[in-house]
Enzyme design. Structure first.
Site, PDB file in Angstrom:
ATOM      1  N   GLY A   1       0.813  -1.209   0.000  1.00  0.00           N
ATOM      2  CA  GLY A   1       0.000   0.000   0.000  1.00  0.00           C
ATOM      3  C   GLY A   1       0.845   1.256   0.000  1.00  0.00           C
ATOM      4  CD  GLU A   2       2.219   1.239   3.771  1.00  0.00           C
ATOM      5  OE1 GLU A   2       1.130   1.433   4.342  1.00  0.00           O
ATOM      6  OE2 GLU A   2       2.634   0.104   3.478  1.00  0.00           O
ATOM      7  CG  PHE A   3       5.411   0.034  -4.307  1.00  0.00           C
ATOM      8  CD1 PHE A   3       6.730   0.335  -4.599  1.00  0.00           C
ATOM      9  CD2 PHE A   3       4.553  -0.255  -5.355  1.00  0.00           C
ATOM     10  CE1 PHE A   3       7.183   0.344  -5.915  1.00  0.00           C
ATOM     11  CE2 PHE A   3       4.990  -0.249  -6.669  1.00  0.00           C
ATOM     12  CZ  PHE A   3       6.313   0.045  -6.955  1.00  0.00           C
TER      13      PHE A   3
ATOM     14  N   GLY B   1       4.145   5.732  -3.017  1.00  0.00           N
ATOM     15  CA  GLY B   1       5.437   6.215  -3.494  1.00  0.00           C
ATOM     16  C   GLY B   1       5.620   6.114  -4.997  1.00  0.00           C
TER      17      GLY B   1
ATOM     18  CE1 TYR C   1       3.628   2.056   7.858  1.00  0.00           C
ATOM     19  CE2 TYR C   1       1.585   3.283   8.070  1.00  0.00           C
ATOM     20  CZ  TYR C   1       2.269   2.133   7.711  1.00  0.00           C
ATOM     21  OH  TYR C   1       1.576   1.057   7.211  1.00  0.00           O
TER      22      TYR C   1
END
Length: 386
Positions: free
Chosen positions: A31-33, A36, A102
């Protein structure tokens, strides 16, 4: 996998020779990828001479994106010991470090500060119950000084940081909006899904966990009419889990892996036992159910929303997901807690085209109104690299 994969990190980093300029972006998981990714894509266009390093903490992110074509090196972030991070930063020697949302590892942040590496947080969210803002959180709060700039999703995050004299903060929003908005401009055609759908009302359930599937299967078995079809893309894909899901469904069901040389129109349920197709499949949904909310955590609701699809998800612990809170407030999404909730909502949406239209329009507008984080962040990066 979690431990063994990290054994290869330092070998992988040897590809980043000392004369290379390195852009490093770290994402905890998949999800964070995705948050980004728009930054990586824009950076690659603007600075093609840089090598791009992508790191993950979680196997679920690394395993799916380990062959990401825009990255020169994809590996795990080593465990946060002083020895590990010193070796990591020495080998990676990043000119700029991007941390997504985070991942505040003390030793890592300390080493970035010591090496004077330009360090940026993007798509950050801060909450007052986090350790940084507690009376006993001074030690952890001190590591936030390692960041040259914070790009956060909302005013609440900015206000919390400002209270402790972190004034290098910009409310830029969530870069995932830029990512999913671009999806609209790609070719989202999936021929076999068109054949299966056959212009029939279709519910797409994406990234489902067992808790989601139990409710969905009960609805399919007991209440679904012949005039509605279902596409289920489970989060966990193993022979055992796919076989169990299939056996639980009483309606005529086919798997992605069996799609060739059959008449897909005659099936009512399609199980996607592969990865990488879900985003495009959402474009065929009349209603989307996004999984995870009843299990470990809600998956990406922005992907179906960008197609103007009403969104459903389970659970009442979605407050950590700013986009979920806001999409519910705007009326583009609804949440369910149990079987009765799901049954009632799915019947209402099936029978009420006006409601579907209103929710879908709200979802699409919500996405388009929140794009723009990536250009803001890239302008800052460009300034830092001059």
């Amino acid at each position: 996998m979690f431990i063994d994969g990290r054994k290869e990190t330092f070998n992988a980093l040897k590809a980043l020779r000392k004369e290379y300029k390195v852009f490093w972006i770290h994402a905890a998981s998949l999800g964070e990828f995705e948050q980004g990714r728009p930054i990586i894509e824009e950076f690659k266009k603007m600075y093609p001479n840089y090598k791009i390093l992508v790191t993950f903490f979680s196997p679920s992110g690394y395993e799916i994106r380990k062959n990401y074509d825009l990255a020169d090196v994809v590996c795990y972030l080593p465990f946060d010991t002083s020895k590990n991070v010193k070796r990591f930063i020495k080998l990676a020697h990043p000119d700029i470090a991007i941390i997504v949302k985070y991942e505040f590892w003390p030793n890592l942040l300390n080493q970035l500060h010591r090496t004077k590496t330009k360090t940026i947080l993007v798509s950050g969210i801060f909450r007052e119950n986090q350790v940084f803002f507690r009376s006993y959180g001074k030690w952890m709060r001190s590591f936030l000084s390692s960041f040259n700039h914070f790009f956060v999703q909302n005013e609440t995050s900015k206000s919390l940081l400002n209270q402790f004299n972190f004034n290098n903060v910009t409310v830029s929003g969530d870069t995932r909006f830029d990512r999913v908005y671009k999806i609209l401009h790609q070719d989202n055609t999936v021929d076999f899904i068109e054949d299966f759908k056959d212009n029939t009302y279709t519910i797409v359930a994406g990234s489902t966990w067992k808790e989601d599937e139990e409710l969905l299967v009960n609805y399919i078995n007991q209440l679904a009419s012949e005039e509605e079809k279902f596409i289920i893309a489970p989060h966990k894909i193993t022979d055992e889990t796919i076989d169990a899901l299939r056996k639980s469904i009483l309606k005529k069901t086919i798997l992605y892996s069996e799609r060739n040389n059959v008449n897909l129109k005659q099936y009512q349920v399609f199980i996607v036992d592969t990865i990488g197709l879900l985003t495009k499949i959402y474009s065929y949904a009349n209603v989307a159910y996004v999984g995870g909310g009843l299990a470990t955590g809600l998956h990406n609701i922005l992907e179906p929303a960008t197609f103007g699809v009403p969104v459903i998800f389970g659970g009442n612990k979605y407050q950590k997901f700013n986009e979920a809170v806001e999409l519910i407030e705007h009326g583009g999404a609804k949440t369910i807690l149990d079987q009765l909730d799901l049954n009632t909502l799915l019947v209402d949406l099936k029978n009420n085209e006006l409601l579907r239209g209103e929710m879908g329009t709200t979802s699409k507008t919500f996405i388009s109104n929140n794009v723009g984080a990536t250009p803001t962040i890239m302008a800052y990066i460009k300034e830092q690299l001059q």
